[in-house]
Design a protein around this motif. Structure first.
Motif, mmCIF file in Angstrom:
data_model
loop_
_atom_site.group_PDB
_atom_site.id
_atom_site.type_symbol
_atom_site.label_atom_id
_atom_site.label_comp_id
_atom_site.label_asym_id
_atom_site.label_seq_id
_atom_site.Cartn_x
_atom_site.Cartn_y
_atom_site.Cartn_z
ATOM 1 N N TRP A 131 0.832 -1.199 0.000
ATOM 2 C CA TRP A 131 0.000 0.000 0.000
ATOM 3 C C TRP A 131 0.871 1.255 0.000
ATOM 4 O O TRP A 131 1.890 1.306 0.686
ATOM 5 C CB TRP A 131 -0.894 0.044 1.251
ATOM 6 N N THR A 132 0.450 2.244 -0.761
ATOM 7 C CA THR A 132 1.036 3.573 -0.661
ATOM 8 C C THR A 132 -0.088 4.570 -0.383
ATOM 9 O O THR A 132 -1.252 4.303 -0.703
ATOM 10 C CB THR A 132 1.779 3.981 -1.949
ATOM 11 N N GLU A 133 0.266 5.694 0.213
ATOM 12 C CA GLU A 133 -0.738 6.695 0.590
ATOM 13 C C GLU A 133 -0.731 7.864 -0.388
ATOM 14 O O GLU A 133 0.329 8.353 -0.797
ATOM 15 C CB GLU A 133 -0.473 7.206 2.013
ATOM 16 N N ASN A 145 -6.976 11.030 3.066
ATOM 17 C CA ASN A 145 -5.922 10.080 2.699
ATOM 18 C C ASN A 145 -6.521 8.908 1.936
ATOM 19 O O ASN A 145 -7.513 8.313 2.378
ATOM 20 C CB ASN A 145 -5.208 9.563 3.952
ATOM 21 N N ARG A 147 -5.628 5.116 0.016
ATOM 22 C CA ARG A 147 -4.604 4.064 -0.031
ATOM 23 C C ARG A 147 -4.625 3.413 -1.411
ATOM 24 O O ARG A 147 -5.665 2.997 -1.907
ATOM 25 C CB ARG A 147 -4.827 3.030 1.066
ATOM 26 N N ARG A 382 -10.410 -0.846 -1.631
ATOM 27 C CA ARG A 382 -9.387 0.142 -1.254
ATOM 28 C C ARG A 382 -9.974 1.366 -0.562
ATOM 29 O O ARG A 382 -9.306 1.998 0.261
ATOM 30 C CB ARG A 382 -8.607 0.596 -2.486
#
Length: 422
Positions: A131-133, A145, A147, A382
């Motif tokens: 996962w990246t934000e 935010n 993900r 997600r």
């Protein structure tokens, strides 16, 4: 108000954890008996052969029962442990198309990755996610935010081709499916505007898919990319692909399990589960007279959300009388739309491109927290809430997303209140 009856005469008025799990309110006689029998079969847990009951699981599979993928007949959640038993699976294919213009199978894997196996066999692969934000800033300064997942496979039982395409799918709710199945094809095609002749920036198109039961190309209605034409095919495929359970439509295990018990479920059981999925009640919309909710509905229309999430539909004839000639409010056109690069899985499916997804129905969405205990959305779960889900919209929905971002705080709250009233 008519739209309170989200499922027409099938509507059930409850706000409890059985909101997705009740028979249609107008069901009776033979079809009610079949529904109740199908309900029991939907909850059956399959085990490895030999066994006195429900044998045949595997030899490779994703889960052991229908209800484990569709908890309380609702929406699955992204698993904490990605390789646990869950509502998540992965579709795969390689470049090119098969004889019916469908996805091309991956040698040794087919078109779905099974990450569990019975004793004596090995899973095809393990799933992996990183996962990246990302962040989005709304006009009132609210920071959201998001993900973003990156998926891969490891612990492969054999090598995979370099051009493999991987698409995650979370199991959606199963209520109201019969109503969607019996919207006349001509009505759905009237909503299509593939080449955007009206210039509104929205160009929904129909998917046409192969049905191995009828041996015909048919309009796709089900699945995340409208890649399945009927509930019968959806149910039979799920038994075979998700659980490794052979049935009268898909009658052979791959790999072979060494038993001579195929098909492992009968025509009767298959038909019971099909009717069960066709005849689950739709929960009523709530707070339809609330002025804030109605302001949210007005904004929903002004922002062109309703150009894809079309509120009102009507069934034609159905062999199930309870489903015939019903006016209902699913908030979908069942068509494919380009949702932008952010949501792209880059895996075509019949006429669906790697950026296109079917419009999900919105009915019952506000009860998901009660029924399923979470507020995750989109094809892979997600989005952790409705705001995140909206902010992932791109492509044809880019203008609507930007309109949402620019709403005054009160209007944004009203829009979310409306969605949660469905």
């Amino acid at each position: 108000m008519e739209r309170e009856y989200a499922g027409g005469e099938t509507t059930i008025f409850t706000m409890s954890n059985i909101a997705y799990s009740s028979p249609a309110n107008n069901l009776s006689g033979y079809f009610l008996e079949m529904h109740l029998a199908g309900d029991m079969e939907f909850e059956q847990i399959f085990v490895t052969a030999p066994a006195p009951l429900n044998q045949g699981l595997g030899p490779v599979y994703n889960n052991s029962s229908c209800i484990k993928c569709h908890p309380s007949d609702g929406r699955g959640k992204f698993p904490q442990n990605i390789n646990s038993f869950s509502s998540l699976l992965f579709r795969v294919s390689i470049s090119g198309v098969d004889a019916h213009n469908g996805p091309l199978t991956v040698p040794g894997y087919g078109t779905q990755i099974q990450n569990h196996a019975v004793v004596g066999f090995v899973p095809e692969a393990d799933y992996q996610v990183i996962w990246t934000e990302l962040t989005e800033t709304l006009s009132d300064g609210t920071i959201v935010n998001l993900r973003k997942p990156l998926y891969s496979l490891n612990n492969l039982y054999q090598e995979i081709p370099s051009d493999i395409m991987l698409s995650p799918r979370i199991a959606p709710p199963v209520f109201g499916l019969g109503l969607l199945e019996f919207i006349p094809e001509t009505d759905l095609l009237l909503m299509a505007d593939e080449f955007d002749h009206n210039g509104d920036g929205i160009s929904g198109k129909a998917n046409y898919v192969w049905n191995p039961i009828t041996q015909r190309v048919e309009l796709g209605r089900f699945g995340w990319k409208a890649n399945v034409s009927t509930i019968e095919l959806q149910v039979a495929s799920a038994y075979h692909e998700d659980m490794g359970i052979t049935n009268p439509i898909f009658s052979h295990d791959f790999p072979a399990d060494g038993w001579t018990d195929d098909p492992e479920i009968s025509d009767l059981i298959l038909n019971q589960v099909v009717i069960y999925c066709q005849t689950l009640a739709v929960p009523a919309a709530r707070k339809v007279d609330n002025p804030d909710v109605n302001n949210g509905y007005k904004l929903f229309q002004q922002m062109n959300c309703s150009n894809c999430h079309i509120p009102k539909q009507k069934t034609g004839y159905s062999p199930i009388p309870a489903l015939s000639n019903q006016v209902f409010y699913p908030f979908t056109d069942l068509l494919l739309h380009d949702m932008g690069e952010g949501l792209a899985d880059n895996r075509p499916d019949y006429l669906a491109t790697g950026r296109e997804w079917k419009t999900r129905p919105l009915w019952g969405i506000g009860l998901q927290i009660i029924v399923n205990g979470h507020t995750e959305y989109l094809h892979d779960g997600r989005a952790r809430n409705l705001t995140e889900a909206i902010l992932w919209h791109g492509g044809e929905a880019e203008n609507s997303k930007n309109a949402f971002k620019n709403l005054p705080t009160k209007d944004r709250e009203d829009l979310l209140l409306f969605l949660n009233s469905l």
